[in-house]
Design a protein around this motif. Structure first.
Motif, short mmCIF file in Angstrom:
data_model
loop_
_atom_site.label_atom_id
_atom_site.label_comp_id
_atom_site.label_asym_id
_atom_site.label_seq_id
_atom_site.Cartn_x
_atom_site.Cartn_y
_atom_site.Cartn_z
N HIS A 15 0.80 -1.22 0.00
CA HIS A 15 0.00 0.00 0.00
C HIS A 15 0.84 1.28 0.00
O HIS A 15 0.29 2.36 -0.19
CB HIS A 15 -0.94 0.01 1.22
N GLN A 198 0.72 6.15 0.47
CA GLN A 198 -0.18 5.39 -0.37
C GLN A 198 -0.46 6.17 -1.66
O GLN A 198 -0.92 7.30 -1.61
CB GLN A 198 -1.49 5.14 0.38
N ARG A 201 -5.27 6.49 -5.91
CA ARG A 201 -5.90 5.59 -6.87
C ARG A 201 -7.40 5.81 -6.85
O ARG A 201 -7.96 6.34 -5.88
CB ARG A 201 -5.60 4.12 -6.52
N GLN A 202 -8.07 5.40 -7.90
CA GLN A 202 -9.53 5.43 -7.90
C GLN A 202 -10.04 4.51 -6.80
O GLN A 202 -9.42 3.49 -6.50
CB GLN A 202 -10.07 4.95 -9.25
N PRO A 203 -11.17 4.84 -6.21
CA PRO A 203 -11.73 3.95 -5.19
C PRO A 203 -11.92 2.55 -5.76
O PRO A 203 -12.38 2.37 -6.89
CB PRO A 203 -13.07 4.61 -4.84
N VAL A 204 -11.57 1.56 -4.95
CA VAL A 204 -11.61 0.18 -5.44
C VAL A 204 -13.01 -0.20 -5.91
O VAL A 204 -13.18 -0.95 -6.88
CB VAL A 204 -11.08 -0.79 -4.35
N GLY A 205 -14.03 0.34 -5.27
CA GLY A 205 -15.39 0.00 -5.65
C GLY A 205 -15.79 0.50 -7.03
O GLY A 205 -16.75 0.02 -7.62
N GLU A 206 -15.02 1.48 -7.55
CA GLU A 206 -15.34 2.03 -8.87
C GLU A 206 -14.67 1.27 -10.01
O GLU A 206 -15.01 1.46 -11.18
CB GLU A 206 -14.92 3.50 -8.93
N VAL A 207 -13.72 0.42 -9.69
CA VAL A 207 -12.99 -0.27 -10.76
C VAL A 207 -13.13 -1.79 -10.69
O VAL A 207 -12.63 -2.50 -11.57
CB VAL A 207 -11.49 0.11 -10.73
N VAL A 208 -13.80 -2.28 -9.67
CA VAL A 208 -14.00 -3.72 -9.53
C VAL A 208 -15.38 -4.10 -10.05
O VAL A 208 -16.38 -3.46 -9.69
CB VAL A 208 -13.83 -4.17 -8.06
N ARG A 216 -21.44 -3.98 -10.14
CA ARG A 216 -20.66 -3.52 -9.00
C ARG A 216 -21.36 -3.83 -7.68
O ARG A 216 -22.57 -4.02 -7.61
CB ARG A 216 -20.42 -2.01 -9.10
N ARG A 219 -18.69 -1.82 -1.19
CA ARG A 219 -17.76 -2.43 -0.24
C ARG A 219 -18.27 -2.27 1.18
O ARG A 219 -18.62 -1.18 1.59
CB ARG A 219 -16.38 -1.79 -0.38
#
Length: 220
Positions: A15, A198, A201-208, A216, A219
């Motif tokens: 991270h 750290q 980065r884009q929020p993980v929820g927006e790219v998963v 989607r 999280r």
């Protein structure tokens, strides 16, 4: 600075290992370099074939010549856009490839690349002329291992490739076999400025995506 690694947890390292482009010219001990390279070769390799080699570059003359090629490649890609990318009035919603701070950092590296005490050049055998878009899968995981190991020793670096505008000349300087290709260049050095933080980065929820693109979940 220490020749012994710091106790950095695995997730903490994952991270907090951003690209470091402001590097001091302080020498890196050979015994530390061996540890970093030993960690690199533990990285993934398709079929465990390990078709790689790792060139350690410290010769000032070789670095100076390649740094000239690198600066030329940087100038062609981004240097000519300096006014545009550093314009304080530009619309931040428009993706121009580099933020102003990232531009300054990459420009600094282009101007000071030869000052980094050590370069590691990852090489793939049998890669010359390949058009396989997945070719890097055979070595880039190992490059990340190198950077993570460097993090434990307080050493920064970044994978970069602007020198490849003169690929044939670089290959000749490094004495590469005819079938081999460099897969980038990693300047290493103790950071001269900045911190282990750290990366944004884009929020993980927006790219998963779950199951298929566009599906989607929130999280928890």
């Amino acid at each position: 600075m220490s020749d012994s690694p710091a106790p950095v947890g695995l997730l903490e390292g994952l991270h907090s290992t951003p690209a470091r482009r402001y590097l001091a010219d302080t020498p890196i001990p050979d015994e530390v370099l061996w540890e970093l390279l030993d960690a690199a070769v533990r990285g993934p390799s398709g079929g465990n074939r390990q078709p790689w080699g790792w060139i350690v570059v410290t010769d000032p003359d070789v670095k100076a010549r390649i740094a000239t090629f690198y600066r030329e490649g940087w100038e062609a890609a981004y240097g000519v856009r300096r006014a545009e990318l550093l314009d304080p009035a530009r619309d931040p919603r428009i993706d121009t490839g580099l933020s102003a701070s990232s531009y300054r950092a990459t420009e600094h590296l282009a101007d000071h690349l030869a000052e980094a005490p050590v370069w590691i050049v990852p090489v793939l055998q049998g890669a010359a002329g390949s058009r396989d878009t997945r070719l890097g899968a055979s070595i880039y995981g190992a490059v990340q291992n190198l950077l993570l190991a460097a993090r434990a020793y307080g050493i920064g670096g970044v994978l970069t490739s602007f020198h490849l505008t003169h690929e044939a000349e670089v290959d000749a300087l490094l004495g590469l076999p005819a079938d081999a290709a460099t897969m980038g260049l990693v300047p290493l050095g103790y950071p001269a400025r900045g911190r282990w933080a750290q990366p944004r980065r884009q929020p993980v929820g927006e790219v998963v995506h779950w199951g298929q693109w566009g599906a989607r979940r929130t999280r928890p």
